[in-house]
Scaffold this motif. Structure first.
Motif, mmCIF file in Angstrom:
data_model
loop_
_atom_site.group_PDB
_atom_site.id
_atom_site.type_symbol
_atom_site.label_atom_id
_atom_site.label_comp_id
_atom_site.label_asym_id
_atom_site.label_seq_id
_atom_site.Cartn_x
_atom_site.Cartn_y
_atom_site.Cartn_z
ATOM 1 N N GLU A 28 -7.191 18.924 1.034
ATOM 2 C CA GLU A 28 -6.050 19.494 0.297
ATOM 3 C C GLU A 28 -5.740 18.684 -0.957
ATOM 4 O O GLU A 28 -5.454 19.244 -2.026
ATOM 5 N N LEU A 29 -5.808 17.360 -0.838
ATOM 6 C CA LEU A 29 -5.445 16.494 -1.956
ATOM 7 C C LEU A 29 -6.622 16.141 -2.856
ATOM 8 O O LEU A 29 -6.442 15.510 -3.897
ATOM 9 N N GLY A 30 -7.832 16.514 -2.466
ATOM 10 C CA GLY A 30 -9.002 16.167 -3.253
ATOM 11 C C GLY A 30 -9.329 14.695 -3.202
ATOM 12 O O GLY A 30 -9.836 14.115 -4.171
ATOM 13 N N LEU A 31 -9.023 14.068 -2.045
ATOM 14 C CA LEU A 31 -9.296 12.648 -1.859
ATOM 15 C C LEU A 31 -10.367 12.464 -0.800
ATOM 16 O O LEU A 31 -10.683 13.380 -0.046
ATOM 17 N N SER A 32 -10.897 11.262 -0.724
ATOM 18 C CA SER A 32 -11.879 10.996 0.316
ATOM 19 C C SER A 32 -11.180 10.835 1.659
ATOM 20 O O SER A 32 -10.058 10.332 1.738
ATOM 21 N N GLU A 33 -11.858 11.267 2.704
ATOM 22 C CA GLU A 33 -11.302 11.106 4.047
ATOM 23 C C GLU A 33 -11.148 9.631 4.391
ATOM 24 O O GLU A 33 -10.208 9.246 5.100
ATOM 25 N N ASP A 34 -12.042 8.803 3.872
ATOM 26 C CA ASP A 34 -11.946 7.361 4.129
ATOM 27 C C ASP A 34 -10.640 6.786 3.580
ATOM 28 O O ASP A 34 -10.025 5.908 4.200
ATOM 29 N N SER A 35 -10.202 7.265 2.403
ATOM 30 C CA SER A 35 -8.955 6.783 1.817
ATOM 31 C C SER A 35 -7.770 7.134 2.704
ATOM 32 O O SER A 35 -6.878 6.300 2.938
ATOM 33 N N ILE A 36 -7.759 8.365 3.199
ATOM 34 C CA ILE A 36 -6.671 8.789 4.070
ATOM 35 C C ILE A 36 -6.676 7.968 5.358
ATOM 36 O O ILE A 36 -5.630 7.495 5.818
ATOM 37 N N ARG A 37 -7.852 7.771 5.933
ATOM 38 C CA ARG A 37 -7.941 7.004 7.185
ATOM 39 C C ARG A 37 -7.523 5.549 6.969
ATOM 40 O O ARG A 37 -6.873 4.955 7.838
ATOM 41 N N ARG A 38 -7.877 4.975 5.828
ATOM 42 C CA ARG A 38 -7.475 3.598 5.534
ATOM 43 C C ARG A 38 -5.960 3.504 5.420
ATOM 44 O O ARG A 38 -5.335 2.572 5.955
ATOM 45 N N ASP A 39 -5.352 4.471 4.740
ATOM 46 C CA ASP A 39 -3.897 4.483 4.626
ATOM 47 C C ASP A 39 -3.242 4.630 5.997
ATOM 48 O O ASP A 39 -2.228 3.972 6.287
ATOM 49 N N LEU A 40 -3.807 5.464 6.839
ATOM 50 C CA LEU A 40 -3.241 5.656 8.179
ATOM 51 C C LEU A 40 -3.367 4.391 9.014
ATOM 52 O O LEU A 40 -2.463 4.068 9.794
ATOM 53 N N ARG A 41 -4.465 3.669 8.860
ATOM 54 C CA ARG A 41 -4.616 2.398 9.583
ATOM 55 C C ARG A 41 -3.523 1.416 9.158
ATOM 56 O O ARG A 41 -2.948 0.703 9.992
ATOM 57 N N GLU A 42 -3.246 1.364 7.862
ATOM 58 C CA GLU A 42 -2.232 0.437 7.369
ATOM 59 C C GLU A 42 -0.833 0.864 7.803
ATOM 60 O O GLU A 42 0.005 0.016 8.137
ATOM 61 N N LEU A 43 -0.562 2.164 7.831
ATOM 62 C CA LEU A 43 0.732 2.652 8.311
ATOM 63 C C LEU A 43 0.895 2.367 9.801
ATOM 64 O O LEU A 43 1.985 2.018 10.262
ATOM 65 N N ASP A 44 -0.197 2.491 10.544
ATOM 66 C CA ASP A 44 -0.178 2.186 11.974
ATOM 67 C C ASP A 44 0.131 0.694 12.184
ATOM 68 O O ASP A 44 0.967 0.326 13.014
ATOM 69 N N ALA A 45 -0.530 -0.145 11.417
ATOM 70 C CA ALA A 45 -0.323 -1.592 11.552
ATOM 71 C C ALA A 45 1.111 -1.985 11.209
ATOM 72 O O ALA A 45 1.656 -2.950 11.753
ATOM 73 N N ALA A 46 1.745 -1.205 10.328
ATOM 74 C CA ALA A 46 3.127 -1.480 9.938
ATOM 75 C C ALA A 46 4.134 -0.829 10.875
ATOM 76 O O ALA A 46 5.349 -0.969 10.672
ATOM 77 N N GLY A 47 3.640 -0.123 11.901
ATOM 78 C CA GLY A 47 4.530 0.520 12.855
ATOM 79 C C GLY A 47 5.160 1.805 12.350
ATOM 80 O O GLY A 47 6.149 2.283 12.904
ATOM 81 N N LEU A 48 4.575 2.406 11.316
ATOM 82 C CA LEU A 48 5.144 3.608 10.713
ATOM 83 C C LEU A 48 4.435 4.885 11.137
ATOM 84 O O LEU A 48 4.909 5.988 10.832
ATOM 85 N N ALA A 49 3.311 4.752 11.811
ATOM 86 C CA ALA A 49 2.544 5.898 12.297
ATOM 87 C C ALA A 49 1.747 5.451 13.511
ATOM 88 O O ALA A 49 1.560 4.255 13.735
ATOM 89 N N VAL A 50 1.284 6.411 14.292
ATOM 90 C CA VAL A 50 0.425 6.122 15.438
ATOM 91 C C VAL A 50 -0.889 6.866 15.230
ATOM 92 O O VAL A 50 -0.911 8.107 15.192
ATOM 93 N N ARG A 51 -1.963 6.115 15.045
ATOM 94 C CA ARG A 51 -3.262 6.754 14.831
ATOM 95 C C ARG A 51 -3.759 7.406 16.110
ATOM 96 O O ARG A 51 -3.657 6.831 17.197
ATOM 97 N N VAL A 52 -4.289 8.603 15.977
ATOM 98 C CA VAL A 52 -4.939 9.311 17.065
ATOM 99 C C VAL A 52 -6.258 9.842 16.523
ATOM 100 O O VAL A 52 -6.533 9.755 15.321
ATOM 101 N N TYR A 53 -7.072 10.385 17.406
ATOM 102 C CA TYR A 53 -8.372 10.892 16.974
ATOM 103 C C TYR A 53 -8.183 11.967 15.906
ATOM 104 O O TYR A 53 -7.485 12.948 16.119
ATOM 105 N N GLY A 54 -8.755 11.737 14.741
ATOM 106 C CA GLY A 54 -8.707 12.706 13.659
ATOM 107 C C GLY A 54 -7.517 12.614 12.745
ATOM 108 O O GLY A 54 -7.430 13.336 11.756
ATOM 109 N N GLY A 55 -6.557 11.712 13.052
ATOM 110 C CA GLY A 55 -5.390 11.656 12.188
ATOM 111 C C GLY A 55 -4.316 10.729 12.716
ATOM 112 O O GLY A 55 -4.606 9.624 13.164
#
Length: 250
Positions: A28-55
């Motif tokens: 949707e955003l025209g970004l790499s999936e790796d960029s989104i996954r990296r951001d999600l990992r950092e949000l998870d580490a900060a306690g702002l999201a919970v990573r699950v399979y695929g997102g």
């Protein structure tokens, strides 16, 4: 798009959509999936999201320490507690979990109600000192984050009890992730207690509904119902829970 802007967008999507699918959002955003996954990992580490399979799923604010949680969604917890206290019937034996909503529940209980309360929470037990209820305390290592007994000794103690109902505290209630909490040992203790009761009801104050934590306690179909706050419920999430066959008590 800068990393900070991406992360803010991800947090907004988590609040509005209740989940992120990394592949779909990247397209949707025209970004790499790796960029989104990296951001999600950092949000998870900060306690702002919970990573699950695929997102990722929204992180629960209820994983904060006990003292902090005491000031979170207090009105919602009181309304849930008032309804949950009705599940403690005269003459019944009820296991009550630890946590701030469980503590609110015993504070709403009629002091003259004759019943038996089993708990691994010293704060819940102390709140019942002036009640007519018989109180049985399960011991073990004190998990200070939630002010409950935990560990092997507590799980072993749970094997010797049986009850009509268990009032279960959680930090996350999500249609896909199920019933979750932030600590693996605490999740195991909650499962042990649920296994000793004929039926389990979940204490679902507003900040927990639609959120998730890392460790699964039970799937949604393993409980008899979820007590929610009728005045502050997440209508979309509660509706999805009902479509999945969950019994909602208001």
């Amino acid at each position: 798009m800068l990393a900070a802007a991406r992360k803010q967008l991800l947090l907004t999507r988590l609040r509005t959509d209740g989940r992120i699918v990394a592949k779909e959002l990247a397209a949707e955003l025209g970004l790499s999936e790796d960029s989104i996954r990296r951001d999600l990992r950092e949000l998870d580490a900060a306690g702002l999201a919970v990573r699950v399979y695929g997102g990722a799923l929204p992180a629960s604010p209820a994983v904060a320490d006990y003292g902090t949680r005491a000031s979170v969604a207090t009105d919602s917890k009181t309304r849930v507690a008032r309804r949950a206290a009705e599940l403690i019937e005269p003459g019944s034996t009820v296991i009550i979990d630890g946590g701030t909503t469980a503590l609110a529940t015993v504070r709403e209980l009629d002091p003259d109600r004759e019943c038996t309360i089993i708990t691994h929470s010293p704060t819940v037990a102390a709140a019942l000192l002036s009640h007519r209820a018989e109180v049985i305390i399960l011991g073990g290592r004190l998990f200070k984050h939630s002010a409950v007994a935990s560990g092997a000794a507590a799980v072993e103690a749970a094997q010797s009890i049986s009850a009509d109902r268990f009032l279960l505290g959680v930090t996350g209630i999500h249609p896909e992730a199920g019933l979750t909490t932030g600590d693996a040992d605490e999740a195991a203790m909650k499962r042990a207690l649920a296994g000793r009761a004929s039926e389990t009801f979940v204490l679902g104050s507003a900040e927990k509904v639609g959120a998730a934590s890392r460790y699964l306690i039970l799937p949604l179909d393993a409980v008899a119902g979820i007590v929610v706050d009728r005045e502050a419920e997440d209508a979309e999430t509660v509706g999805e829970l009902e479509r999945r066959g969950v019994n909602i008590l208001r």
